[in-house]
Each structure stands twice: as structure tokens, then as C-alpha cells.
Design a protein around this motif. Sequence first.
Motif, PDB file in Angstrom:
ATOM      1  N   ILE A 115       0.333 -12.453  -6.369  1.00  0.00           N
ATOM      2  CA  ILE A 115      -0.623 -13.003  -5.407  1.00  0.00           C
ATOM      3  C   ILE A 115       0.079 -13.153  -4.058  1.00  0.00           C
ATOM      4  N   TRP A 116      -0.551 -12.670  -3.007  1.00  0.00           N
ATOM      5  CA  TRP A 116      -0.015 -12.716  -1.650  1.00  0.00           C
ATOM      6  C   TRP A 116      -0.856 -13.671  -0.799  1.00  0.00           C
ATOM      7  N   HIS A 117      -0.244 -14.237   0.244  1.00  0.00           N
ATOM      8  CA  HIS A 117      -0.976 -15.113   1.161  1.00  0.00           C
ATOM      9  C   HIS A 117      -2.143 -14.365   1.805  1.00  0.00           C
ATOM     10  N   GLN A 118      -1.865 -13.163   2.292  1.00  0.00           N
ATOM     11  CA  GLN A 118      -2.900 -12.354   2.927  1.00  0.00           C
ATOM     12  C   GLN A 118      -2.664 -10.889   2.585  1.00  0.00           C
ATOM     13  N   LYS A 119      -3.742 -10.107   2.590  1.00  0.00           N
ATOM     14  CA  LYS A 119      -3.645  -8.690   2.265  1.00  0.00           C
ATOM     15  C   LYS A 119      -2.707  -7.960   3.223  1.00  0.00           C
ATOM     16  N   LYS A 120      -2.663  -8.364   4.491  1.00  0.00           N
ATOM     17  CA  LYS A 120      -1.802  -7.684   5.458  1.00  0.00           C
ATOM     18  C   LYS A 120      -0.320  -7.845   5.084  1.00  0.00           C
ATOM     19  N   HIS A 121       0.056  -8.951   4.450  1.00  0.00           N
ATOM     20  CA  HIS A 121       1.441  -9.128   4.009  1.00  0.00           C
ATOM     21  C   HIS A 121       1.776  -8.163   2.878  1.00  0.00           C
ATOM     22  N   PHE A 122       0.836  -7.969   1.961  1.00  0.00           N
ATOM     23  CA  PHE A 122       1.033  -7.008   0.875  1.00  0.00           C
ATOM     24  C   PHE A 122       1.156  -5.599   1.442  1.00  0.00           C
ATOM     25  N   ASN A 123       0.268  -5.251   2.374  1.00  0.00           N
ATOM     26  CA  ASN A 123       0.304  -3.910   2.966  1.00  0.00           C
ATOM     27  C   ASN A 123       1.610  -3.669   3.710  1.00  0.00           C
ATOM     28  N   ALA A 124       2.143  -4.692   4.376  1.00  0.00           N
ATOM     29  CA  ALA A 124       3.431  -4.557   5.063  1.00  0.00           C
ATOM     30  C   ALA A 124       4.548  -4.343   4.034  1.00  0.00           C
ATOM     31  N   TRP A 125       4.518  -5.083   2.931  1.00  0.00           N
ATOM     32  CA  TRP A 125       5.526  -4.910   1.876  1.00  0.00           C
ATOM     33  C   TRP A 125       5.455  -3.507   1.301  1.00  0.00           C
ATOM     34  N   ARG A 126       4.232  -3.042   1.071  1.00  0.00           N
ATOM     35  CA  ARG A 126       4.015  -1.737   0.452  1.00  0.00           C
ATOM     36  C   ARG A 126       4.563  -0.586   1.282  1.00  0.00           C
ATOM     37  N   THR A 127       4.699  -0.776   2.576  1.00  0.00           N
ATOM     38  CA  THR A 127       5.212   0.289   3.440  1.00  0.00           C
ATOM     39  C   THR A 127       6.646   0.029   3.884  1.00  0.00           C
ATOM     40  N   GLY A 128       7.281  -0.986   3.313  1.00  0.00           N
ATOM     41  CA  GLY A 128       8.621  -1.369   3.753  1.00  0.00           C
ATOM     42  C   GLY A 128       9.725  -1.017   2.777  1.00  0.00           C
ATOM     43  N   ASP A 129      10.940  -1.419   3.152  1.00  0.00           N
ATOM     44  CA  ASP A 129      12.137  -1.137   2.365  1.00  0.00           C
ATOM     45  C   ASP A 129      12.120  -1.810   0.998  1.00  0.00           C
ATOM     46  N   ALA A 130      11.584  -3.027   0.901  1.00  0.00           N
ATOM     47  CA  ALA A 130      11.575  -3.750  -0.379  1.00  0.00           C
ATOM     48  C   ALA A 130      10.750  -2.993  -1.424  1.00  0.00           C
ATOM     49  N   PHE A 131       9.627  -2.416  -1.009  1.00  0.00           N
ATOM     50  CA  PHE A 131       8.808  -1.626  -1.927  1.00  0.00           C
ATOM     51  C   PHE A 131       9.573  -0.398  -2.395  1.00  0.00           C
TER      52      PHE A 131
END
Length: 193
Positions: A30-46
Motif C-alpha cells: 500500500i502506497w500513500h499515493q499512486k504517484k509515489h508508486f509510479n515513481a518507484w516503478r520507474t526508479g532504481d529501487a524497482f
Amino acid sequence: KRPLYSHSYRSGNDPLSSTDSFGNYVSFTIWHQKKHFNAWRTGDAFREAHGGTSLFAFVTTMVSSAMVLTGAPKPAFYDGLLQQSLVPDSVPQTVDGWRSVQADGANILPAESFVAMNQFFVPMENAAAFEERWAGRTSKLKECDGFVSFTMLRRDVRAKGHGIKPMGEEEPTYTSCTVWKDRASFDGWRNGM
């Protein structure tokens, strides 16, 4: 941003013999906001989580996955509604942001909680009335022994990305997800204890 709450769980009593077409394990974050998930999904951590830090890491992850999975994961995304939870008594140990869990590859992990889910097949024209009914309910879950959290999930049919397929009529449009300390706590609530 890190997720508010994250867990994985097995479905069914015997996860090793499950024949559910939706799979026998679910990863749930569960994420605070969808935009945080989308940022994670396109980042180094993903990329790190999915073996994409190098060609060798990616191939190693794919080979390892092919040895233990039957088919590719089936992503599905939901909007969380009516979230309620208690502050946890303890927080699991992490190392570099990841859970520290000992697994031997031969035995399944012990259950850390019990998750009860109900699926609802709601036609889009009835969605607002369905949500109003749930929003208007008086909940006493927080008063129940062993209650951890509740979320009503509404399928995000607009989600796009790798592995995401259009939602079929055989899939639920809403899913309620209640996390309990253990199966006995859930049974106590279900039996009115």
C-alpha cells in the motif's frame, strides 16, 4: 516514499498444492499515493528489486524465477478505500530497507498474519451505490482482538504497463482485505467472540 504497509501472504491452506488461476501467493503493498508508486516503478529501487542493476543480475533473477514460478506474475492495481488500521506493536527488522527473513529454500515460511479477502463483482453503473453502502457502515473492527487492518480495494482498470492485461468479467471489481494477527483472531471475530 516508502509504502505505508507492505506484506506478502500465501492463499489457501496448502500453498504448495493451490490450483487457483490467480496464483497461490500475492504480494501486497500500500502506497500513500499512486504517484509515489509510479515513481518507484520507474526508479532504481524497482530495477534492483527485479534484478535490473546489470545484465548478469537480470539474467540471474529470470533464471531463478523460472525455476520456481509457473508463468509470469500477473500485476493488478487497485485504489484503496476506507482504510483503517491499528499502530503496530512492533516493526519487522529490515536491512537496507528490506525485510530480514531467514529462508532455506526447502521449507515454507511460517505465517506472520492471517488475511481474509472477499471479492465483489460490481457492474460499473452500481459502483457509486456500492461504495456508499460500505462508507456508511459502522465498523467495530478496531475493537476486535487481533485486528490489524482493513482496506476496500477498487480495481484500477486504467493501469497500463508490462504484464498488465485488461480486466476480464471473471475478475472482481472490488476486494475487501482484512489483516488479522492470526487465524484464531479472525475466527473469533467471525464467530462473534
